[in-house]
Motif scaffolding. Structure first.
Motif, PDB file in Angstrom:
ATOM      1  N   ALA A  30     -23.445  -1.228 -52.784  1.00  0.00           N
ATOM      2  CA  ALA A  30     -23.579  -0.056 -53.295  1.00  0.00           C
ATOM      3  C   ALA A  30     -24.123   0.771 -52.144  1.00  0.00           C
ATOM      4  O   ALA A  30     -23.726   1.767 -52.054  1.00  0.00           O
ATOM      5  CB  ALA A  30     -24.512   0.158 -54.637  1.00  0.00           C
ATOM      6  N   GLU A  31     -25.199   0.414 -51.436  1.00  0.00           N
ATOM      7  CA  GLU A  31     -25.927   1.039 -50.727  1.00  0.00           C
ATOM      8  C   GLU A  31     -25.091   1.486 -49.469  1.00  0.00           C
ATOM      9  O   GLU A  31     -24.991   2.531 -48.814  1.00  0.00           O
ATOM     10  CB  GLU A  31     -27.053   0.297 -50.035  1.00  0.00           C
ATOM     11  N   GLN A  32     -24.164   0.497 -49.237  1.00  0.00           N
ATOM     12  CA  GLN A  32     -22.952   0.662 -47.998  1.00  0.00           C
ATOM     13  C   GLN A  32     -22.118   1.819 -48.294  1.00  0.00           C
ATOM     14  O   GLN A  32     -21.868   2.535 -47.474  1.00  0.00           O
ATOM     15  CB  GLN A  32     -22.384  -0.717 -47.741  1.00  0.00           C
ATOM     16  N   SER A  33     -21.850   1.752 -49.680  1.00  0.00           N
ATOM     17  CA  SER A  33     -20.779   2.950 -49.996  1.00  0.00           C
ATOM     18  C   SER A  33     -21.624   4.337 -49.865  1.00  0.00           C
ATOM     19  O   SER A  33     -20.985   5.114 -49.679  1.00  0.00           O
ATOM     20  CB  SER A  33     -20.189   2.427 -51.291  1.00  0.00           C
ATOM     21  N   VAL A  34     -22.725   4.346 -50.361  1.00  0.00           N
ATOM     22  CA  VAL A  34     -23.345   5.713 -50.271  1.00  0.00           C
ATOM     23  C   VAL A  34     -23.314   5.990 -48.679  1.00  0.00           C
ATOM     24  O   VAL A  34     -23.085   7.316 -48.307  1.00  0.00           O
ATOM     25  CB  VAL A  34     -24.843   5.606 -50.952  1.00  0.00           C
ATOM     26  N   GLU A  35     -23.911   5.037 -47.868  1.00  0.00           N
ATOM     27  CA  GLU A  35     -23.926   5.345 -46.341  1.00  0.00           C
ATOM     28  C   GLU A  35     -22.563   6.008 -45.873  1.00  0.00           C
ATOM     29  O   GLU A  35     -22.445   6.911 -45.349  1.00  0.00           O
ATOM     30  CB  GLU A  35     -24.289   3.989 -45.677  1.00  0.00           C
ATOM     31  N   GLN A  36     -21.624   5.220 -46.371  1.00  0.00           N
ATOM     32  CA  GLN A  36     -20.350   5.659 -45.876  1.00  0.00           C
ATOM     33  C   GLN A  36     -19.821   7.118 -46.445  1.00  0.00           C
ATOM     34  O   GLN A  36     -19.398   7.985 -45.758  1.00  0.00           O
ATOM     35  CB  GLN A  36     -19.249   4.656 -46.369  1.00  0.00           C
ATOM     36  N   LEU A  37     -20.233   7.373 -47.877  1.00  0.00           N
ATOM     37  CA  LEU A  37     -20.157   8.895 -48.224  1.00  0.00           C
ATOM     38  C   LEU A  37     -20.855   9.879 -47.359  1.00  0.00           C
ATOM     39  O   LEU A  37     -20.378  10.968 -47.186  1.00  0.00           O
ATOM     40  CB  LEU A  37     -20.729   8.958 -49.528  1.00  0.00           C
ATOM     41  N   LYS A  38     -22.032   9.470 -46.786  1.00  0.00           N
ATOM     42  CA  LYS A  38     -22.867  10.369 -46.268  1.00  0.00           C
ATOM     43  C   LYS A  38     -22.158  10.611 -44.903  1.00  0.00           C
ATOM     44  O   LYS A  38     -22.637  11.712 -44.221  1.00  0.00           O
ATOM     45  CB  LYS A  38     -24.123   9.696 -46.032  1.00  0.00           C
ATOM     46  N   ALA A  39     -21.254   9.960 -44.424  1.00  0.00           N
ATOM     47  CA  ALA A  39     -20.850  10.112 -43.015  1.00  0.00           C
ATOM     48  C   ALA A  39     -19.491  10.915 -43.221  1.00  0.00           C
ATOM     49  O   ALA A  39     -18.768  11.292 -42.294  1.00  0.00           O
ATOM     50  CB  ALA A  39     -20.517   8.896 -42.358  1.00  0.00           C
ATOM     51  N   LEU A  40     -18.915  11.025 -44.305  1.00  0.00           N
ATOM     52  CA  LEU A  40     -17.530  12.022 -44.748  1.00  0.00           C
ATOM     53  C   LEU A  40     -17.747  13.201 -44.626  1.00  0.00           C
ATOM     54  O   LEU A  40     -18.794  13.886 -44.827  1.00  0.00           O
ATOM     55  CB  LEU A  40     -17.123  11.293 -45.886  1.00  0.00           C
ATOM     56  N   PRO A  41     -16.714  14.180 -44.363  1.00  0.00           N
ATOM     57  CA  PRO A  41     -16.737  15.362 -44.473  1.00  0.00           C
ATOM     58  C   PRO A  41     -17.234  16.078 -45.911  1.00  0.00           C
ATOM     59  O   PRO A  41     -16.659  15.231 -47.014  1.00  0.00           O
ATOM     60  CB  PRO A  41     -15.438  15.846 -43.988  1.00  0.00           C
ATOM     61  N   PRO A  42     -17.850  17.127 -46.186  1.00  0.00           N
ATOM     62  CA  PRO A  42     -18.202  17.583 -47.497  1.00  0.00           C
ATOM     63  C   PRO A  42     -16.900  18.071 -48.245  1.00  0.00           C
ATOM     64  O   PRO A  42     -15.997  18.438 -47.223  1.00  0.00           O
ATOM     65  CB  PRO A  42     -19.309  18.563 -47.241  1.00  0.00           C
ATOM     66  N   LEU A  43     -16.509  18.139 -49.213  1.00  0.00           N
ATOM     67  CA  LEU A  43     -15.525  18.365 -49.920  1.00  0.00           C
ATOM     68  C   LEU A  43     -15.525  19.977 -50.342  1.00  0.00           C
ATOM     69  O   LEU A  43     -14.421  20.801 -49.979  1.00  0.00           O
ATOM     70  CB  LEU A  43     -15.361  18.045 -51.315  1.00  0.00           C
ATOM     71  N   VAL A  44     -16.517  20.712 -50.408  1.00  0.00           N
ATOM     72  CA  VAL A  44     -16.782  22.073 -50.410  1.00  0.00           C
ATOM     73  C   VAL A  44     -17.511  22.578 -49.501  1.00  0.00           C
ATOM     74  O   VAL A  44     -18.406  21.833 -49.024  1.00  0.00           O
ATOM     75  CB  VAL A  44     -17.126  22.549 -51.934  1.00  0.00           C
ATOM     76  N   PHE A  45     -17.720  23.858 -49.317  1.00  0.00           N
ATOM     77  CA  PHE A  45     -18.343  24.533 -48.318  1.00  0.00           C
ATOM     78  C   PHE A  45     -19.479  25.324 -49.107  1.00  0.00           C
ATOM     79  O   PHE A  45     -19.348  25.800 -50.068  1.00  0.00           O
ATOM     80  CB  PHE A  45     -17.635  25.402 -47.410  1.00  0.00           C
ATOM     81  N   ALA A  46     -20.950  25.196 -48.601  1.00  0.00           N
ATOM     82  CA  ALA A  46     -21.914  25.788 -49.178  1.00  0.00           C
ATOM     83  C   ALA A  46     -21.610  27.300 -49.534  1.00  0.00           C
ATOM     84  O   ALA A  46     -22.030  27.698 -50.834  1.00  0.00           O
ATOM     85  CB  ALA A  46     -23.140  25.659 -48.281  1.00  0.00           C
ATOM     86  N   GLY A  47     -20.906  28.171 -48.598  1.00  0.00           N
ATOM     87  CA  GLY A  47     -20.767  29.486 -48.843  1.00  0.00           C
ATOM     88  C   GLY A  47     -19.878  29.660 -50.045  1.00  0.00           C
ATOM     89  O   GLY A  47     -19.940  30.680 -50.658  1.00  0.00           O
ATOM     90  N   GLU A  48     -18.847  28.778 -50.431  1.00  0.00           N
ATOM     91  CA  GLU A  48     -18.075  28.765 -51.516  1.00  0.00           C
ATOM     92  C   GLU A  48     -18.831  28.477 -52.851  1.00  0.00           C
ATOM     93  O   GLU A  48     -18.916  29.313 -53.921  1.00  0.00           O
ATOM     94  CB  GLU A  48     -17.216  27.699 -51.765  1.00  0.00           C
ATOM     95  N   ALA A  49     -19.916  27.828 -52.915  1.00  0.00           N
ATOM     96  CA  ALA A  49     -20.815  27.756 -53.988  1.00  0.00           C
ATOM     97  C   ALA A  49     -21.582  28.838 -54.278  1.00  0.00           C
ATOM     98  O   ALA A  49     -22.025  29.286 -55.409  1.00  0.00           O
ATOM     99  CB  ALA A  49     -21.702  26.525 -53.682  1.00  0.00           C
ATOM    100  N   ARG A  50     -22.032  29.486 -53.010  1.00  0.00           N
ATOM    101  CA  ARG A  50     -22.731  30.925 -53.060  1.00  0.00           C
ATOM    102  C   ARG A  50     -21.786  31.881 -53.747  1.00  0.00           C
ATOM    103  O   ARG A  50     -22.152  32.595 -54.678  1.00  0.00           O
ATOM    104  CB  ARG A  50     -23.187  31.306 -51.810  1.00  0.00           C
ATOM    105  N   ASP A  51     -20.632  31.924 -53.377  1.00  0.00           N
ATOM    106  CA  ASP A  51     -19.561  32.982 -54.016  1.00  0.00           C
ATOM    107  C   ASP A  51     -19.614  32.491 -55.698  1.00  0.00           C
ATOM    108  O   ASP A  51     -19.555  33.547 -56.337  1.00  0.00           O
ATOM    109  CB  ASP A  51     -18.366  32.764 -53.386  1.00  0.00           C
ATOM    110  N   LEU A  52     -19.262  31.446 -56.005  1.00  0.00           N
ATOM    111  CA  LEU A  52     -19.269  30.947 -57.177  1.00  0.00           C
ATOM    112  C   LEU A  52     -20.538  31.437 -57.937  1.00  0.00           C
ATOM    113  O   LEU A  52     -20.675  31.885 -59.211  1.00  0.00           O
ATOM    114  CB  LEU A  52     -19.234  29.512 -57.720  1.00  0.00           C
TER     115      LEU A  52
END
Ligand code: PEP
Ligand code: CO
Length: 450
Positions: A30-52
């Motif tokens: 499980a820890e390994q999967s979390v580490e892999q997620l941490k290395a992947l590109p984000p799905l959304v951009f922070a600016g979009e969350a601010r617009d929402l």
């Protein structure tokens, strides 16, 4: 403006009691999967969350309405361009009906591109007479009725990420690339709905919109250059249930230095995990996305005050949406104390109605369903209660599908109890089909005007 508590880190939720987390059999995996997620590109951009958040601030102020809808649980199996397109079509059709009927801006949020984890009341369930570990959503285990398939597998978090990325990619392409153009308004009507009364009613609205566009063109207004007519914003959301996944996709925004959970634009905390002292509330207090919290019949004014203080201490409009799911018969008594507590705090929250989750029952044959009538009654009671208390009834939160399924009873299409098994495909809760969804949109638009 930073909202993150001083001692918060993306992993500090681990110091608090976390309910409804998967029992991963191998902690190292499980820890390994979390580490892999941490290395992947984000799905959304922070600016979009601010617009929402800014769009939701308009809802909080009573100047716009929120439509949040999609599957109860997305599926690894039912994953195709067609199923994404059909869901988008019904969302766009409902949007047209609501905007045309209310003449208010509509914030469109899908339960999509990440809605893969389910809280379950019981650790086991009986399928065809066999007791099995419960199905917790495709991010955690498989729904097949087989003990081995039900073992939680953390690799599934990576698969959920990749499916979310592909889903979001197609959504962006459809919504920005011409499919959602207002001149396509007739195309979103589905064949099986077009001949039905609500489909015809939709056609009439679509024809009126075409006329209005023609009128503007004739007046010399340049429609080609108006991006609002050619593109829409459809935001993504899911229940932030599996905190390993949410932690793995949390990033610090390079522009502001603030943390965002980049798995979706908006995340909500479920009714079962909204304990103000629990890990979910602690985690989401530190990210800057707009947040939802489901409030069921056990929610007290004290709970709501504590949630406001933890999740929105700076009282940012649009940061917090309360999604009320009390049941058709309980809204009228249960909601006013909560509305009053929030009003006294001066919190600029959005109030939305989820008329789905407290109106589930089993038929005599054991099929989980909901009736269209109870769903509409809960929405009507929500509108009436908000209005009586001087609050803005800001939105609806629904479970639907673009397909012609038979999972909920009633509606103008009148799905009957004996028809439920004809096409029952939901992985979890029963969803409104396309005709029931359109029917509901017309009725909500009428409520908004009344
Ligand atoms: C859901 O939205 O699918 C859900 C489980 O909701 P709730 O937390 O309101 O029960
Ligand atoms: Co559900």
């Amino acid at each position: 403006m930073a909202v993150t508590p001083a001692t918060w880190t993306p992993s500090s939720w681990r110091e608090h009691p976390a309910r409804h987390q998967p029992a991963w059999p191998d902690a190292a995996a499980a820890e390994q999967s979390v580490e892999q997620l941490k290395a992947l590109p984000p799905l959304v951009f922070a600016g979009e969350a601010r617009d929402l958040r800014a769009a939701l601030a308009d809802v909080a102020a009573g100047r716009a309405f929120l439509l949040q809808a999609g599957d109860c649980a997305e599926s690894f199996r039912d994953f195709s361009a067609v199923s994404i397109r059909e869901k988008l079509k019904i969302l766009l059709q409902m949007s047209i009906v609501l905007i045309y009927g209310s003449t208010l801006p509509l914030v469109k949020v899908g339960r999509i591109a990440g809605q893969f984890a389910k809280p379950r009341s019981e650790p086991t369930e009986v399928v065809d007479g066999v007791e099995l570990p419960s199905f917790f959503g495709h991010m955690v285990n498989d729904d097949l009725p087989d003990a081995a398939a039900r073992i939680p597998d953390p690799e599934r978090m990576l698969r959920a990420y990749h499916q979310s990325a592909a889903t979001l990619n197609l959504l962006r392409a459809f919504t920005k690339g011409g499919f959602a153009d207002l001149t396509q308004v007739h195309m979103w009507n589905q064949e099986f709905a077009a001949s039905a009364p609500e489909g015809q009613r939709y056609e009439a609205v679509a024809a009126e919109i075409e006329r209005a566009l023609g009128f503007m063109r004739a007046c010399g207004i340049d429609l080609v250059d108006a991006p609002q007519l050619h593109q829409v914003d459809v935001w993504t959301s899911h229940e932030g249930l599996v905190l390993d996944y949410e932690e793995g996709l949390t990033r610090r925004d390079s522009l502001t230095g603030d943390f965002y959970d980049c798995s979706a634009h908006m995340l909500w905390i479920g009714d079962r995990t909204r304990d103000p002292e629990g890990a979910h509330v602690r985690f989401f207090a530190g990210v800057h996305n707009p947040l939802g919290v489901k409030l069921g019949p056990s929610a007290t004014p004290e709970d709501v005050v504590a949630l406001c203080e933890r999740l929105n201490p700076l009282r940012l409009p649009g940061r917090l949406t309360f999604v009320v799911r009390m049941g058709a018969d309980r809204v009228v008594e249960a909601l006013p104390p909560l509305l009053r507590a929030v009003r006294e705090l001066g919190q600029p929250v959005v109030w939305a109605c989820d008329p789905m989750h407290a109106n589930v029952f089993r038929t005599a044959g054991g099929i989980k369903t909901r009736s269209f009538d109870a769903i509409m009654r809960e929405i009507e009671a929500f509108f009436a209660t908000c209005r009586a208390e001087g609050a803005w009834p800001g939105g609806v939160h629904l479970e639907f599908t673009g397909e012609d399924v038979t999972e909920c009873l009633g509606g103008s299409a009148a799905v009957l109890e004996e028809q439920l098994t004809t096409r029952y495909e939901s992985l979890c809760d029963p969803r409104l089909n396309a005709r029931q969804s359109l029917d509901l949109a017309f009725r909500v638009a009428e409520l908004m005007r009344s």
